[in-house]
Design an enzyme around this catalytic site. Sequence first.
Site, short mmCIF file in Angstrom:
data_model
loop_
_atom_site.label_atom_id
_atom_site.label_comp_id
_atom_site.label_asym_id
_atom_site.label_seq_id
_atom_site.Cartn_x
_atom_site.Cartn_y
_atom_site.Cartn_z
N GLU A 32 57.82 35.86 30.50
CA GLU A 32 56.73 36.22 31.39
C GLU A 32 56.15 34.99 32.10
O GLU A 32 55.81 35.04 33.28
CB GLU A 32 55.63 36.96 30.63
CG GLU A 32 56.01 38.37 30.22
CD GLU A 32 56.28 39.28 31.41
OE1 GLU A 32 55.75 39.01 32.51
OE2 GLU A 32 57.03 40.26 31.24
N TYR A 67 47.32 39.49 33.48
CA TYR A 67 48.61 40.17 33.57
C TYR A 67 49.51 39.79 32.39
O TYR A 67 50.12 40.66 31.75
CB TYR A 67 49.33 39.84 34.88
CG TYR A 67 50.80 40.17 34.78
CD1 TYR A 67 51.23 41.50 34.85
CD2 TYR A 67 51.75 39.18 34.53
CE1 TYR A 67 52.57 41.83 34.69
CE2 TYR A 67 53.08 39.49 34.37
CZ TYR A 67 53.49 40.82 34.45
OH TYR A 67 54.80 41.14 34.27
N ASP A 110 51.98 44.08 37.89
CA ASP A 110 52.46 42.96 38.68
C ASP A 110 52.70 43.44 40.11
O ASP A 110 52.30 44.55 40.48
CB ASP A 110 53.72 42.34 38.06
CG ASP A 110 54.93 43.28 38.12
OD1 ASP A 110 54.77 44.45 38.55
OD2 ASP A 110 56.03 42.84 37.75
N CYS A 139 62.03 51.21 44.22
CA CYS A 139 60.85 51.25 45.10
C CYS A 139 60.62 49.87 45.71
O CYS A 139 59.59 49.24 45.50
CB CYS A 139 59.64 51.71 44.28
SG CYS A 139 58.22 52.18 45.29
N CYS A 199 64.34 56.18 47.98
CA CYS A 199 63.54 57.33 47.57
C CYS A 199 64.40 58.50 47.07
O CYS A 199 63.95 59.28 46.22
CB CYS A 199 62.66 57.80 48.73
SG CYS A 199 61.47 56.54 49.28
N CYS A 257 64.88 58.04 43.37
CA CYS A 257 63.70 57.62 42.60
C CYS A 257 63.28 58.72 41.63
O CYS A 257 63.10 59.88 42.03
CB CYS A 257 62.54 57.30 43.54
SG CYS A 257 61.03 56.80 42.66
N CYS A 301 55.38 61.49 44.54
CA CYS A 301 54.97 60.40 45.43
C CYS A 301 54.31 60.91 46.70
O CYS A 301 54.96 61.55 47.54
CB CYS A 301 56.18 59.53 45.77
SG CYS A 301 55.77 58.08 46.77
#
Length: 360
Positions: A54, A137, A155, A207, A214, A217, A223
């Site tokens: 991270e 975060y 994020d 995305c 899409c 997805c 959405c």
Amino acid sequence: MAARKTLHKPATRQPASALLAWYDRAARDLPWRVGPAARAKGVRPDPYAVWLSEIMLQQTTVATVRLRFEAFLARWPDIEALAAAPVEDVLGEWAGLGYYARARNLHKCARVVAGEHGGKFPHSEEGLLALPGVGAYTAAAIAAIAFDAPAVVVDGNVERVVARLFAIETPLPGSKGEIRARAGELTPKERPGDFAQAMMDLGAGVCTPRRPKCLICPLAGFCEALKRGEAEAYPAKRPKAEKPTRKGAAFALFNSKGEVLLQRRDEKGLLGGMLGLPGTPWTKHLDTDVFAAAPARTDWSDAGAVRHTFTHFHLDLDVYAGEAGRKKCAIGEWLDPGAARLPTVMKKALERALAVRKRG
């Protein structure tokens, strides 16, 4: 973007279930990750690996981090090994990953965890936030991924997914609070770590900022942005301000062995604590007497200029190459150019100087 009334509000638990089912099939294979199949068998993530990845991934791509992470882990396989390492070695291994304050904080954090926590990372967000270099975060990501705590992990990828899912009209960064609240509604109590990683994977591979996929997805049916036919319009952003340009000069001084003189930069500021070529400060206007900053009096050859872009500004660096001979030089370290672990901008400048030196 004109404000619109939201016509469709996704049911919060249904998207989580759909996303986790997709993640179980399509999770990325990453060296720091315990995949869903392994986790289902009881394999637990190593908090040290989660934390290290991270920190490395901040402002750096997965492709870059993948190899560097493995090199770090081979050299320092656990928190105690990293804590015992000289900070200069850690900074050298970090070269090319940018944001060198992260490397210094990485080392500080390792020492705190090893010395004050018995080598064990705190499990809570609050405890993690108290560690050097761990922000909101990162604390949430470690808590969720390493310890399966129901933390809300947001994020840039997650911001994009949530902004599209709910068609959030407010431009970033003003919408961060709303995006976090919506992400909190979506985060399930079960498998929050897998859910956080699934959101990251979705943003990274499906995305995407431009031309999102899409049709494949797993959240397409929930959405609002897709329903409006405006997926790429989200998240809304204010126009970026043009980056200013700073100028400076760098001097590559070589001795008879072909070694180059390097100096360690001040701990504070950009590239703090890293080795680099001696030079001038980086300012809006370059001082006419740049050679006052040269490490020795010699015949300096103009090697041209290099440009490097930092987060908040461009840097145009004039590069000069020279031979030390027997002349008295400023204090520094003589190193073989091929062995020097330098930040990217200094590597660019040194390569330019070496090219001029080779031509004679």
